[in-house]
Design an enzyme around this catalytic site. Structure first.
Site, PDB file in Angstrom:
ATOM      1  N   TYR A 155       0.742  -1.189   0.021  1.00 26.30           N
ATOM      2  CA  TYR A 155      -0.029   0.164  -0.032  1.00 26.30           C
ATOM      3  C   TYR A 155       0.904   1.176   0.059  1.00 26.30           C
ATOM      4  CZ  TYR A 155      -3.135   3.664   1.442  1.00 26.30           C
ATOM      5  OH  TYR A 155      -3.761   4.866   1.813  1.00 26.30           O
ATOM      6  N   LYS A 159       1.293   4.075  -3.104  1.00 24.87           N
ATOM      7  CA  LYS A 159       1.145   5.628  -2.807  1.00 24.87           C
ATOM      8  C   LYS A 159       2.338   6.320  -2.990  1.00 24.87           C
ATOM      9  CE  LYS A 159      -3.211   5.615  -1.905  1.00 24.87           C
ATOM     10  NZ  LYS A 159      -4.306   6.088  -2.609  1.00 24.87           N
TER      11      LYS A 159
HETATM   12  N1  LIG Z   1      -9.165   6.541   5.350  1.00 25.31           N
HETATM   13  C1  LIG Z   1      -7.938   6.820   5.494  1.00 25.31           C
HETATM   14  O1  LIG Z   1      -7.340   6.691   6.613  1.00 25.31           O
HETATM   15  C2  LIG Z   1      -7.111   7.085   4.344  1.00 25.31           C
HETATM   16  C3  LIG Z   1      -5.675   7.675   4.402  1.00 25.31           C
HETATM   17  C4  LIG Z   1      -4.714   7.791   3.715  1.00 25.31           C
HETATM   18  C5  LIG Z   1      -5.289   8.032   2.337  1.00 25.31           C
HETATM   19  N2  LIG Z   1      -6.555   7.439   2.065  1.00 25.31           N
HETATM   20  C6  LIG Z   1      -6.599   7.218   0.748  1.00 25.31           C
HETATM   21  O2  LIG Z   1      -8.039   7.993   0.402  1.00 25.31           O
HETATM   22  C7  LIG Z   1      -8.749   7.447  -0.559  1.00 25.31           C
HETATM   23  C8  LIG Z   1     -10.188   7.432  -0.501  1.00 25.31           C
HETATM   24  O3  LIG Z   1     -10.276   6.296   0.536  1.00 25.31           O
HETATM   25  P1  LIG Z   1     -11.210   6.112   1.845  1.00 25.31           P
HETATM   26  O4  LIG Z   1     -10.528   6.592   2.826  1.00 25.31           O
HETATM   27  O5  LIG Z   1     -12.302   7.437   1.708  1.00 25.31           O
HETATM   28  O6  LIG Z   1     -11.870   4.903   1.797  1.00 25.31           O
HETATM   29  P2  LIG Z   1     -13.144   4.245   1.143  1.00 25.31           P
HETATM   30  O7  LIG Z   1     -14.333   4.728   1.756  1.00 25.31           O
HETATM   31  O8  LIG Z   1     -13.009   2.719   0.982  1.00 25.31           O
HETATM   32  O9  LIG Z   1     -13.298   4.731  -0.409  1.00 25.31           O
HETATM   33  C9  LIG Z   1     -12.759   4.369  -1.464  1.00 25.31           C
HETATM   34  C10 LIG Z   1     -13.481   4.468  -2.490  1.00 25.31           C
HETATM   35  O10 LIG Z   1     -13.015   4.055  -3.887  1.00 25.31           O
HETATM   36  C11 LIG Z   1     -13.745   3.083  -4.618  1.00 25.31           C
HETATM   37  N3  LIG Z   1     -13.157   1.973  -5.460  1.00 25.31           N
HETATM   38  C12 LIG Z   1     -12.403   1.031  -4.703  1.00 25.31           C
HETATM   39  N4  LIG Z   1     -12.090   0.315  -5.913  1.00 25.31           N
HETATM   40  C13 LIG Z   1     -12.588   0.918  -6.783  1.00 25.31           C
HETATM   41  C14 LIG Z   1     -12.768   0.558  -8.300  1.00 25.31           C
HETATM   42  N5  LIG Z   1     -12.138  -0.736  -8.773  1.00 25.31           N
HETATM   43  N6  LIG Z   1     -13.278   1.332  -9.289  1.00 25.31           N
HETATM   44  C15 LIG Z   1     -14.054   2.315  -8.837  1.00 25.31           C
HETATM   45  N7  LIG Z   1     -13.978   2.492  -7.432  1.00 25.31           N
HETATM   46  C16 LIG Z   1     -13.407   2.000  -6.625  1.00 25.31           C
HETATM   47  C17 LIG Z   1     -14.810   2.491  -3.368  1.00 25.31           C
HETATM   48  O11 LIG Z   1     -16.319   2.270  -3.939  1.00 25.31           O
HETATM   49  P3  LIG Z   1     -16.744   0.971  -4.565  1.00 25.31           P
HETATM   50  O12 LIG Z   1     -16.134  -0.023  -3.567  1.00 25.31           O
HETATM   51  O13 LIG Z   1     -18.250   1.409  -4.573  1.00 25.31           O
HETATM   52  O14 LIG Z   1     -16.096   0.710  -5.807  1.00 25.31           O
HETATM   53  C18 LIG Z   1     -14.747   3.545  -2.379  1.00 25.31           C
HETATM   54  O15 LIG Z   1     -15.705   4.738  -2.549  1.00 25.31           O
HETATM   55  C19 LIG Z   1      -8.055   6.201  -1.037  1.00 25.31           C
HETATM   56  O16 LIG Z   1      -6.962   6.415  -2.214  1.00 25.31           O
HETATM   57  C20 LIG Z   1      -6.942   5.941  -0.118  1.00 25.31           C
HETATM   58  O17 LIG Z   1      -6.187   4.977  -0.150  1.00 25.31           O
HETATM   59  C21 LIG Z   1      -7.415   6.960   2.928  1.00 25.31           C
END
Ligand SMILES: NC(=O)c1ccc[n+]([C@@H]2O[C@H](COP(=O)([O-])OP(=O)(O)OC[C@H]3O[C@@H](n4cnc5c(N)ncnc54)[C@H](OP(=O)(O)O)[C@@H]3O)[C@@H](O)[C@H]2O)c1
Length: 254
Positions: A155, A159
Protein backbone atom coordinates in the site's frame (compact mmCIF):
# COMPACT_ATOMS: atom_id res chain seq x y z
CA UNK A 1 -10.26 41.50 -5.92
CA UNK A 2 -9.94 37.68 -5.75
CA UNK A 3 -13.17 35.81 -6.47
CA UNK A 4 -14.52 33.56 -3.69
CA UNK A 5 -13.98 29.79 -4.22
CA UNK A 6 -17.63 29.23 -5.10
CA UNK A 7 -17.49 31.53 -8.12
CA UNK A 8 -14.09 30.28 -9.34
CA UNK A 9 -15.32 26.69 -9.40
CA UNK A 10 -18.77 27.60 -10.72
CA UNK A 11 -19.61 25.38 -13.73
CA UNK A 12 -16.23 23.69 -13.70
CA UNK A 13 -16.48 19.98 -14.52
CA UNK A 14 -14.89 17.65 -11.98
CA UNK A 15 -14.52 13.86 -11.91
CA UNK A 16 -14.15 12.27 -8.47
CA UNK A 17 -13.39 8.56 -8.34
CA UNK A 18 -14.43 6.59 -5.28
CA UNK A 19 -17.23 9.07 -4.62
CA UNK A 20 -19.61 6.60 -2.99
CA UNK A 21 -17.98 6.81 0.44
CA UNK A 22 -15.45 8.45 2.72
CA UNK A 23 -13.11 11.07 1.32
CA UNK A 24 -14.50 10.76 -2.21
CA UNK A 25 -18.09 11.41 -1.14
CA UNK A 26 -17.04 14.45 0.92
CA UNK A 27 -14.97 15.70 -2.03
CA UNK A 28 -17.82 15.35 -4.53
CA UNK A 29 -20.09 17.27 -2.17
CA UNK A 30 -17.49 19.98 -1.52
CA UNK A 31 -17.02 20.62 -5.26
CA UNK A 32 -20.79 20.58 -5.85
CA UNK A 33 -21.33 23.09 -3.03
CA UNK A 34 -18.72 25.29 -4.74
CA UNK A 35 -20.83 25.27 -7.92
CA UNK A 36 -19.03 22.59 -9.96
CA UNK A 37 -20.63 19.84 -12.03
CA UNK A 38 -19.38 16.57 -10.53
CA UNK A 39 -19.25 13.09 -12.02
CA UNK A 40 -19.15 10.63 -9.11
CA UNK A 41 -17.51 7.33 -10.05
CA UNK A 42 -17.30 4.03 -8.16
CA UNK A 43 -18.42 0.43 -8.44
CA UNK A 44 -21.50 0.52 -6.16
CA UNK A 45 -24.37 2.34 -7.84
CA UNK A 46 -26.36 2.56 -4.62
CA UNK A 47 -23.50 4.25 -2.74
CA UNK A 48 -23.04 6.77 -5.56
CA UNK A 49 -26.76 7.55 -5.59
CA UNK A 50 -26.58 8.24 -1.84
CA UNK A 51 -23.86 10.79 -2.58
CA UNK A 52 -25.77 12.35 -5.47
CA UNK A 53 -28.97 12.56 -3.39
CA UNK A 54 -27.21 15.17 -1.27
CA UNK A 55 -26.66 17.68 -4.11
CA UNK A 56 -28.22 18.18 -7.57
CA UNK A 57 -24.83 19.10 -9.05
CA UNK A 58 -23.65 15.49 -8.80
CA UNK A 59 -24.19 12.88 -11.53
CA UNK A 60 -23.17 9.26 -11.11
CA UNK A 61 -21.30 6.72 -13.21
CA UNK A 62 -21.08 3.23 -11.71
CA UNK A 63 -17.84 1.75 -13.05
CA UNK A 64 -14.82 -0.32 -12.05
CA UNK A 65 -11.93 1.98 -12.98
CA UNK A 66 -9.58 -1.00 -13.32
CA UNK A 67 -11.71 -2.41 -16.15
CA UNK A 68 -10.32 -2.62 -19.68
CA UNK A 69 -11.19 0.64 -21.47
CA UNK A 70 -13.09 2.02 -18.46
CA UNK A 71 -10.89 5.10 -17.86
CA UNK A 72 -11.74 6.40 -21.35
CA UNK A 73 -15.45 5.68 -20.74
CA UNK A 74 -15.31 7.69 -17.50
CA UNK A 75 -13.63 10.70 -19.10
CA UNK A 76 -15.95 10.62 -22.13
CA UNK A 77 -19.01 10.48 -19.86
CA UNK A 78 -18.08 13.77 -18.20
CA UNK A 79 -16.94 15.51 -21.40
CA UNK A 80 -20.02 14.40 -23.36
CA UNK A 81 -22.38 15.48 -20.60
CA UNK A 82 -20.96 18.94 -19.88
CA UNK A 83 -18.76 19.69 -22.92
CA UNK A 84 -15.49 20.04 -21.05
CA UNK A 85 -13.46 18.64 -18.15
CA UNK A 86 -11.48 20.80 -15.75
CA UNK A 87 -10.46 18.66 -12.78
CA UNK A 88 -9.66 14.97 -12.27
CA UNK A 89 -9.55 13.77 -8.66
CA UNK A 90 -7.94 10.33 -8.48
CA UNK A 91 -9.33 9.35 -5.10
CA UNK A 92 -10.47 5.72 -5.47
CA UNK A 93 -7.97 3.45 -3.81
CA UNK A 94 -7.60 0.61 -1.39
CA UNK A 95 -5.27 -0.56 1.32
CA UNK A 96 -4.16 -4.13 1.94
CA UNK A 97 -2.72 -5.67 5.08
CA UNK A 98 0.05 -7.86 3.63
CA UNK A 99 3.20 -8.71 5.59
CA UNK A 100 6.08 -9.81 3.37
CA UNK A 101 5.73 -13.43 4.50
CA UNK A 102 2.13 -13.46 3.22
CA UNK A 103 2.70 -11.52 0.00
CA UNK A 104 0.60 -12.73 -2.86
CA UNK A 105 1.43 -11.74 -6.46
CA UNK A 106 -2.20 -11.33 -7.50
CA UNK A 107 -2.96 -9.04 -4.54
CA UNK A 108 0.06 -6.89 -5.42
CA UNK A 109 -1.09 -6.71 -9.03
CA UNK A 110 -4.65 -5.81 -8.02
CA UNK A 111 -3.48 -3.13 -5.57
CA UNK A 112 -1.26 -1.45 -8.14
CA UNK A 113 -3.98 -1.74 -10.81
CA UNK A 114 -6.29 0.33 -8.60
CA UNK A 115 -3.86 2.70 -6.86
CA UNK A 116 -1.41 3.36 -9.71
CA UNK A 117 -2.50 2.13 -13.15
CA UNK A 118 -6.12 3.33 -13.05
CA UNK A 119 -5.19 6.91 -12.01
CA UNK A 120 -2.58 6.88 -14.78
CA UNK A 121 -5.02 5.81 -17.49
CA UNK A 122 -7.65 8.26 -16.24
CA UNK A 123 -5.12 11.08 -16.39
CA UNK A 124 -4.05 9.99 -19.88
CA UNK A 125 -7.64 9.94 -21.15
CA UNK A 126 -8.32 13.31 -19.50
CA UNK A 127 -5.27 14.97 -21.05
CA UNK A 128 -6.85 16.53 -24.18
CA UNK A 129 -9.59 18.11 -22.07
CA UNK A 130 -7.24 19.30 -19.34
CA UNK A 131 -4.97 20.81 -22.00
CA UNK A 132 -7.90 22.63 -23.57
CA UNK A 133 -8.98 24.15 -20.26
CA UNK A 134 -5.60 24.37 -18.46
CA UNK A 135 -7.10 22.11 -15.81
CA UNK A 136 -5.80 20.25 -12.78
CA UNK A 137 -5.23 16.76 -11.44
CA UNK A 138 -5.36 15.96 -7.72
CA UNK A 139 -4.10 12.51 -6.72
CA UNK A 140 -5.04 11.15 -3.31
CA UNK A 141 -1.96 9.59 -1.74
CA UNK A 142 -1.44 8.92 1.97
CA UNK A 143 0.91 9.87 4.77
CA UNK A 144 2.23 6.36 4.07
CA UNK A 145 3.17 7.41 0.55
CA UNK A 146 6.29 8.87 2.18
CA UNK A 147 6.53 6.91 5.46
CA UNK A 148 7.18 3.21 5.97
CA UNK A 149 4.17 1.04 6.81
CA UNK A 150 5.17 -2.36 8.21
CA UNK A 151 2.53 -4.95 7.45
CA UNK A 152 1.12 -3.04 4.46
CA UNK A 153 4.29 -2.24 2.51
CA UNK A 154 2.66 -2.54 -0.91
CA UNK A 155 0.00 0.00 0.00
CA UNK A 156 2.77 2.41 1.01
CA UNK A 157 4.70 1.56 -2.18
CA UNK A 158 1.65 2.16 -4.38
CA UNK A 159 1.10 5.58 -2.82
CA UNK A 160 4.81 6.40 -3.15
CA UNK A 161 4.41 5.62 -6.84
CA UNK A 162 1.43 7.96 -7.06
CA UNK A 163 3.48 10.74 -5.43
CA UNK A 164 6.29 10.29 -7.96
CA UNK A 165 3.78 10.29 -10.81
CA UNK A 166 2.45 13.56 -9.37
CA UNK A 167 5.87 15.22 -9.41
CA UNK A 168 6.83 13.89 -12.83
CA UNK A 169 3.52 14.78 -14.48
CA UNK A 170 3.67 18.24 -12.91
CA UNK A 171 6.86 18.92 -14.87
CA UNK A 172 5.69 17.08 -17.97
CA UNK A 173 2.42 19.01 -18.16
CA UNK A 174 3.52 22.41 -16.86
CA UNK A 175 3.95 23.79 -20.36
CA UNK A 176 0.30 22.93 -21.03
CA UNK A 177 -0.77 24.90 -17.96
CA UNK A 178 -1.99 21.73 -16.24
CA UNK A 179 -1.29 21.61 -12.50
CA UNK A 180 -0.77 18.24 -10.80
CA UNK A 181 -0.72 17.93 -7.01
CA UNK A 182 -1.35 15.26 -4.41
CA UNK A 183 -3.08 15.26 -1.08
CA UNK A 184 -1.70 12.86 1.51
CA UNK A 185 -4.21 12.25 4.28
CA UNK A 186 -3.42 10.58 7.55
CA UNK A 187 -5.86 8.18 9.22
CA UNK A 188 -9.33 9.43 8.30
CA UNK A 189 -12.79 8.08 9.13
CA UNK A 190 -14.01 6.08 6.10
CA UNK A 191 -14.81 2.57 4.92
CA UNK A 192 -11.17 1.91 3.99
CA UNK A 193 -10.25 -0.46 6.83
CA UNK A 194 -13.48 -2.45 6.57
CA UNK A 195 -13.10 -2.55 2.77
CA UNK A 196 -9.66 -4.11 3.29
CA UNK A 197 -11.45 -7.11 4.79
CA UNK A 198 -10.29 -6.56 8.39
CA UNK A 199 -12.54 -7.81 11.21
CA UNK A 200 -14.36 -5.16 13.30
CA UNK A 201 -12.24 -5.80 16.40
CA UNK A 202 -9.01 -5.31 14.42
CA UNK A 203 -10.39 -2.14 12.79
CA UNK A 204 -11.25 -0.77 16.24
CA UNK A 205 -7.77 -1.59 17.56
CA UNK A 206 -6.07 0.08 14.57
CA UNK A 207 -8.21 3.19 15.07
CA UNK A 208 -7.29 3.39 18.76
CA UNK A 209 -3.59 2.91 18.02
CA UNK A 210 -3.66 5.57 15.29
CA UNK A 211 -5.49 8.05 17.52
CA UNK A 212 -2.82 7.53 20.20
CA UNK A 213 -0.03 8.27 17.68
CA UNK A 214 -1.56 11.39 16.11
CA UNK A 215 -0.32 14.61 17.79
CA UNK A 216 -3.75 16.27 17.46
CA UNK A 217 -5.18 13.19 19.24
CA UNK A 218 -7.84 12.19 16.73
CA UNK A 219 -8.39 10.72 13.28
CA UNK A 220 -9.43 13.11 10.53
CA UNK A 221 -12.85 13.57 8.99
CA UNK A 222 -13.45 13.18 5.25
CA UNK A 223 -14.65 16.81 5.11
CA UNK A 224 -11.33 18.08 6.50
CA UNK A 225 -9.48 16.22 3.74
CA UNK A 226 -11.94 17.18 1.00
CA UNK A 227 -11.53 20.89 1.72
CA UNK A 228 -7.83 20.68 0.81
CA UNK A 229 -8.49 18.64 -2.33
CA UNK A 230 -10.78 21.48 -3.45
CA UNK A 231 -8.11 24.08 -2.56
CA UNK A 232 -5.51 22.28 -4.69
CA UNK A 233 -7.92 22.08 -7.64
CA UNK A 234 -9.16 25.66 -7.29
CA UNK A 235 -8.22 27.67 -10.39
CA UNK A 236 -6.96 30.38 -8.02
CA UNK A 237 -4.18 28.06 -6.84
CA UNK A 238 -2.29 29.11 -9.94
CA UNK A 239 1.25 28.83 -8.56
CA UNK A 240 1.24 25.38 -6.96
CA UNK A 241 2.14 22.25 -8.86
CA UNK A 242 4.01 19.02 -8.17
CA UNK A 243 3.38 19.22 -4.42
CA UNK A 244 2.30 16.56 -1.95
CA UNK A 245 0.32 18.16 0.85
CA UNK A 246 0.04 16.09 4.02
CA UNK A 247 -3.10 16.50 6.14
CA UNK A 248 -2.66 14.20 9.12
CA UNK A 249 -2.95 15.98 12.45
CA UNK A 250 0.85 16.11 12.69
CA UNK A 251 1.48 12.35 12.32
CA UNK A 252 4.17 12.97 9.71
CA UNK A 253 6.26 14.84 12.27
CA UNK A 254 6.48 11.95 14.72
N1 LIG B 1 -9.14 6.74 5.27
C1 LIG B 1 -7.85 6.87 5.48
O1 LIG B 1 -7.39 6.75 6.61
C2 LIG B 1 -6.93 7.20 4.33
C3 LIG B 1 -5.64 7.65 4.64
C4 LIG B 1 -4.77 7.95 3.60
C5 LIG B 1 -5.18 7.81 2.30
N2 LIG B 1 -6.43 7.38 2.01
C6 LIG B 1 -6.80 7.26 0.60
O2 LIG B 1 -7.98 8.01 0.39
C7 LIG B 1 -8.66 7.47 -0.73
C8 LIG B 1 -10.13 7.31 -0.37
O3 LIG B 1 -10.24 6.32 0.61
P1 LIG B 1 -11.29 6.37 1.81
O4 LIG B 1 -10.50 6.43 3.05
O5 LIG B 1 -12.34 7.38 1.58
O6 LIG B 1 -11.84 4.87 1.76
P2 LIG B 1 -13.17 4.22 1.17
O7 LIG B 1 -14.35 4.76 1.91
O8 LIG B 1 -12.92 2.75 1.19
O9 LIG B 1 -13.21 4.78 -0.31
C9 LIG B 1 -12.60 4.16 -1.41
C10 LIG B 1 -13.53 4.34 -2.59
O10 LIG B 1 -12.91 3.80 -3.76
C11 LIG B 1 -13.90 3.12 -4.51
N3 LIG B 1 -13.29 2.07 -5.31
C12 LIG B 1 -12.57 1.01 -4.84
N4 LIG B 1 -12.20 0.22 -5.85
C13 LIG B 1 -12.71 0.79 -6.98
C14 LIG B 1 -12.69 0.43 -8.34
N5 LIG B 1 -12.06 -0.68 -8.76
N6 LIG B 1 -13.32 1.22 -9.24
C15 LIG B 1 -13.96 2.35 -8.83
N7 LIG B 1 -14.01 2.74 -7.55
C16 LIG B 1 -13.39 1.96 -6.64
C17 LIG B 1 -14.87 2.55 -3.46
O11 LIG B 1 -16.17 2.42 -3.98
P3 LIG B 1 -16.74 1.02 -4.53
O12 LIG B 1 -16.36 -0.02 -3.52
O13 LIG B 1 -18.19 1.25 -4.66
O14 LIG B 1 -16.08 0.83 -5.87
C18 LIG B 1 -14.85 3.62 -2.39
O15 LIG B 1 -15.90 4.53 -2.55
C19 LIG B 1 -7.95 6.17 -1.10
O16 LIG B 1 -7.09 6.39 -2.20
C20 LIG B 1 -7.16 5.87 0.16
O17 LIG B 1 -6.00 5.09 -0.11
C21 LIG B 1 -7.32 7.08 3.01
Amino acid sequence: MTAPPSSRLQDQVVIVTGAGSGIGRATALAFAHAGAHVLAVGRRAEALHQTAAQHPGIAVLPADITGDGTPQVVIDAAADRWGHLDVLVNNAGATAAMPLADTDAQRVTDLFALNVTAPTLLAQAALPHLRAGRGAIVNVSSTYGHRPLPGAAHYAASKAALEQLTRSWALELAADGIRVNALAPGPTESEALTAAGLPDAVVEQIKQDETARIPLSRRGTPEEVAAWIVHLADPAATWITGQVLTIDGGLELT
